[in-house]
Design a protein around this motif. Sequence first.
Motif, PDB file in Angstrom:
ATOM      1  N   THR A   1      -0.730  19.036  -0.962  1.00 35.07           N
ATOM      2  CA  THR A   1       0.359  18.695  -0.043  1.00 35.07           C
ATOM      3  C   THR A   1       1.148  19.904   0.451  1.00 35.07           C
ATOM      4  OG1 THR A   1       1.901  18.327  -1.893  1.00 35.07           O
ATOM      5  CG2 THR A   1       0.617  16.437  -1.127  1.00 35.07           C
ATOM      6  N   LEU A   2       0.676  21.104   0.189  1.00 36.73           N
ATOM      7  CA  LEU A   2       1.448  22.296   0.553  1.00 36.73           C
ATOM      8  C   LEU A   2       1.819  22.333   2.027  1.00 36.73           C
ATOM      9  CD1 LEU A   2      -0.252  25.177  -1.486  1.00 36.73           C
ATOM     10  CD2 LEU A   2       2.112  24.393  -1.672  1.00 36.73           C
ATOM     11  N   ASP A   3       0.930  21.875   2.898  1.00 35.52           N
ATOM     12  CA  ASP A   3       1.157  21.988   4.343  1.00 35.52           C
ATOM     13  C   ASP A   3       2.005  20.866   4.909  1.00 35.52           C
ATOM     14  OD1 ASP A   3       0.664  23.199   6.946  1.00 35.52           O
ATOM     15  OD2 ASP A   3      -0.613  21.465   7.340  1.00 35.52           O
ATOM     16  N   ILE A   4       2.344  19.852   4.104  1.00 35.53           N
ATOM     17  CA  ILE A   4       3.022  18.677   4.669  1.00 35.53           C
ATOM     18  C   ILE A   4       4.370  18.414   4.026  1.00 35.53           C
ATOM     19  CG2 ILE A   4       0.874  17.579   5.395  1.00 35.53           C
ATOM     20  CD1 ILE A   4       1.252  15.694   2.907  1.00 35.53           C
TER      21      ILE A   4
ATOM     22  N   HIS B   1       0.881  -1.164   0.000  1.00 36.43           N
ATOM     23  CA  HIS B   1       0.000   0.000   0.000  1.00 36.43           C
ATOM     24  C   HIS B   1       0.917   1.212   0.000  1.00 36.43           C
ATOM     25  CE1 HIS B   1      -2.912   3.027   1.385  1.00 36.43           C
ATOM     26  NE2 HIS B   1      -3.880   2.166   1.136  1.00 36.43           N
ATOM     27  N   GLU B   2       0.514   2.260  -0.701  1.00 33.27           N
ATOM     28  CA  GLU B   2       1.378   3.443  -0.789  1.00 33.27           C
ATOM     29  C   GLU B   2       1.641   4.072   0.574  1.00 33.27           C
ATOM     30  OE1 GLU B   2      -0.572   3.051  -4.851  1.00 33.27           O
ATOM     31  OE2 GLU B   2      -1.271   2.966  -2.771  1.00 33.27           O
ATOM     32  N   GLN B   3       0.683   4.000   1.492  1.00 32.45           N
ATOM     33  CA  GLN B   3       0.977   4.507   2.833  1.00 32.45           C
ATOM     34  C   GLN B   3       2.125   3.719   3.452  1.00 32.45           C
ATOM     35  OE1 GLN B   3      -1.136   4.266   7.081  1.00 32.45           O
ATOM     36  NE2 GLN B   3      -2.326   5.497   5.666  1.00 32.45           N
ATOM     37  N   GLY B   4       2.150   2.411   3.225  1.00 32.95           N
ATOM     38  CA  GLY B   4       3.262   1.598   3.697  1.00 32.95           C
ATOM     39  C   GLY B   4       4.580   2.040   3.087  1.00 32.95           C
ATOM     40  N   CYS B   5       4.562   2.445   1.805  1.00 32.08           N
ATOM     41  CA  CYS B   5       5.787   2.926   1.156  1.00 32.08           C
ATOM     42  C   CYS B   5       6.342   4.145   1.888  1.00 32.08           C
ATOM     43  CB  CYS B   5       5.508   3.313  -0.295  1.00 32.08           C
ATOM     44  SG  CYS B   5       4.914   1.988  -1.352  1.00 32.08           S
TER      45      CYS B   5
ATOM     46  N   LEU C   1      -0.149   8.250  -0.295  1.00 32.89           N
ATOM     47  CA  LEU C   1       1.124   8.605   0.335  1.00 32.89           C
ATOM     48  C   LEU C   1       0.978   9.687   1.395  1.00 32.89           C
ATOM     49  CD1 LEU C   1       3.486   8.913  -2.780  1.00 32.89           C
ATOM     50  CD2 LEU C   1       3.689   7.192  -0.987  1.00 32.89           C
ATOM     51  N   ILE C   2      -0.090  10.452   1.338  1.00 33.65           N
ATOM     52  CA  ILE C   2      -0.152  11.722   2.078  1.00 33.65           C
ATOM     53  C   ILE C   2       0.039  11.544   3.572  1.00 33.65           C
ATOM     54  CG2 ILE C   2      -1.774  13.540   2.786  1.00 33.65           C
ATOM     55  CD1 ILE C   2      -2.614  13.783  -0.124  1.00 33.65           C
TER      56      ILE C   2
ATOM     57  N   ALA D   1       6.225  12.271   8.260  1.00 36.75           N
ATOM     58  CA  ALA D   1       7.633  12.652   8.152  1.00 36.75           C
ATOM     59  C   ALA D   1       7.807  14.148   8.356  1.00 36.75           C
ATOM     60  CB  ALA D   1       8.183  12.229   6.793  1.00 36.75           C
ATOM     61  N   HIS D   2       6.894  14.935   7.831  1.00 37.93           N
ATOM     62  CA  HIS D   2       6.996  16.389   7.958  1.00 37.93           C
ATOM     63  C   HIS D   2       6.886  16.824   9.411  1.00 37.93           C
ATOM     64  CE1 HIS D   2       5.364  20.584   7.728  1.00 37.93           C
ATOM     65  NE2 HIS D   2       6.345  20.691   6.858  1.00 37.93           N
ATOM     66  N   ARG D   3       5.940  16.262  10.139  1.00 39.57           N
ATOM     67  CA  ARG D   3       5.734  16.688  11.526  1.00 39.57           C
ATOM     68  C   ARG D   3       6.904  16.288  12.423  1.00 39.57           C
ATOM     69  NH1 ARG D   3       2.848  19.470   9.162  1.00 39.57           N
ATOM     70  NH2 ARG D   3       0.599  19.700   9.360  1.00 39.57           N
ATOM     71  N   ASP D   4       7.634  15.235  12.054  1.00 39.74           N
ATOM     72  CA  ASP D   4       8.767  14.784  12.868  1.00 39.74           C
ATOM     73  C   ASP D   4      10.115  15.094  12.220  1.00 39.74           C
ATOM     74  OD1 ASP D   4       7.069  13.904  14.810  1.00 39.74           O
ATOM     75  OD2 ASP D   4       7.315  11.771  14.409  1.00 39.74           O
ATOM     76  N   SER D   5      10.119  15.935  11.178  1.00 34.96           N
ATOM     77  CA  SER D   5      11.361  16.405  10.543  1.00 34.96           C
ATOM     78  C   SER D   5      12.238  15.251  10.062  1.00 34.96           C
ATOM     79  CB  SER D   5      12.148  17.301  11.508  1.00 34.96           C
ATOM     80  OG  SER D   5      11.365  18.378  11.961  1.00 34.96           O
ATOM     81  N   VAL D   6      11.642  14.385   9.258  1.00 30.63           N
ATOM     82  CA  VAL D   6      12.346  13.214   8.720  1.00 30.63           C
ATOM     83  C   VAL D   6      12.684  13.472   7.256  1.00 30.63           C
ATOM     84  CG1 VAL D   6      12.167  10.738   8.216  1.00 30.63           C
ATOM     85  CG2 VAL D   6      11.152  11.683  10.317  1.00 30.63           C
TER      86      VAL D   6
END
Length: 571
Positions: A119-122, A47-51, A79-80, A86-91
Amino acid sequence: MNAAQQILEIFEAHGIDTVFGYPGGCIMPLYDALVDSAGVTHVLCRHEQGCALAADGYARSSGRVGVAIATSGPGATNLITGVANAHRDSVPMVVITGQAPSALIGTDAFQEVDVLGMTLDIVKHSALVTRAEEVGPAIDEALRLAASGRPGPVWIDIPKDVLQGEVAAMAWAEPTEPGRAPGGGAALTDVAAIVDMLRRARRPLLYSGGGVSRAGAEAAFRAFAETSGLPHVHSLNGIGNAGRAHAEDLGMLGMHGSKAANQAVDACDLLLVVGARLDDRATGQLDGFAPNARLIHLDIDAAELNKRRRAELGLRGDLAPMLTALTQTLADRPLAIAAWRRRCRDWRARDGFAATRPADPRAPIGGPAFVRALSDAAPADAIVACDVGQHQMWVAQHFAFDAPRHHLSSGGLGTMGYGLPAAIGAQFAHPARTVINIAGDGSFMMNVQELATIRRHRLPVKIVVADNACLGMVRQQQELFYDNRESQIDLDDNPDFAVLASAFDIPTHCVTRIGEIDAGLRALFEAPGAALLHVAIDRADNVWPTVAPGRANRDMLHAVPAAMPAATAEA
């Protein structure tokens, strides 16, 4: 070559040897190029979320950029959640998606969505590449940008025809270590000001977060902590910064932090914040957070300085050189805070996290006691990818971590289903290490399809499912703050996890009583490959301590009170 082939060439120039993806129509040219690639291993998640979450686990555990690939439309939208995580945890992550052919953009074509707008906010940065000759430079820049400064995800969306366009061969320079911030670190005058504030304080406290590991500043942080002798608290993503069982480490602060940590924050007169963003779960009611303290804040991102709490001194820069400069300045004259250190150590001894294991082997299994036993049994360098829920907080409280990159947990977004794909990513990054996924029965079911990825690649991931037959954290909130009116939290009709795992050739051991834990852990770690340990957790077990929504951390609850007020704020 075409632009798709050039992308793989750039990956190899940057040392990207593993990517996580799922094919589809508009990303097909890149998958065609992968057939001839010898230097890039593609991991097909289910699943793309898994990716995206696997790329997160790969990056978070290694410090290298994770890469996720998907097609347009539902591939991109799936994917979102992982990219937001990743964005919220700076990955650091680079995301590449196919897009509808250029001539069809804006026509509501098959599987066309406005990826940039959605996706602008993430993301840290995003681009829709419209010319084949721009693809290579865009990917090269994305890989550098994702890892520089405050790390984060960069999303590149490429129409199918652009991927197929011919491009000239180019010589790609090897990537250099990205500069963290202009000027690198703090000026001498800033260092002198910090040291002066530390020397004048009677009760100074060190508070660190995930920024320490994101900056690769673990060694510099430990040297500073040792030289300064400051008592230390940390956020969820800062677990492991001080190492296992450091004498001055009071544990995690905040909503489910230790009483010792929250007491120290409440009593300190100077709070030195290093690579943490003072998020709401850490601070509780903001006007009750460190109410007697002056604040020094060190961070790579200027946007975090004075965002939630004004600092007496806020410095933007690379943490490693700043901490090294502070260590050197303090080395010749230690801080005179012996009485304060003794007080904090007393708090730690009395009010740290405690987990008592019942003597009766027939007793039901409590979360803290099990996590302590798991921590004792696991290798010291094991990587733990934790899902979200009560078990996440028990791991944060009771598992001893030697380093922050050993602890993978969704902090800012709180993404259920994170742990299993993150463990897969971490296992690819560290094939010789023990990687453990600790999941709840609710979160495990959210990305359970990735068991197929484990089977395909014969990954030796150790899976622990803490099963209380309900959404435990939601049940706890309903019990405490909604008059125990349970709503939509029962999971007692979940499948038999042993049977489910066996369908993927994963052996399972089940434990239901305290006396069975040790044998279960031996079975888990002695299995030569992947294995699953199914642990029945007492449904009534809660995470203690806790802070009621909208209350200050000093008002922590340590047991169920006779009556709780109705909820007045978001949980």
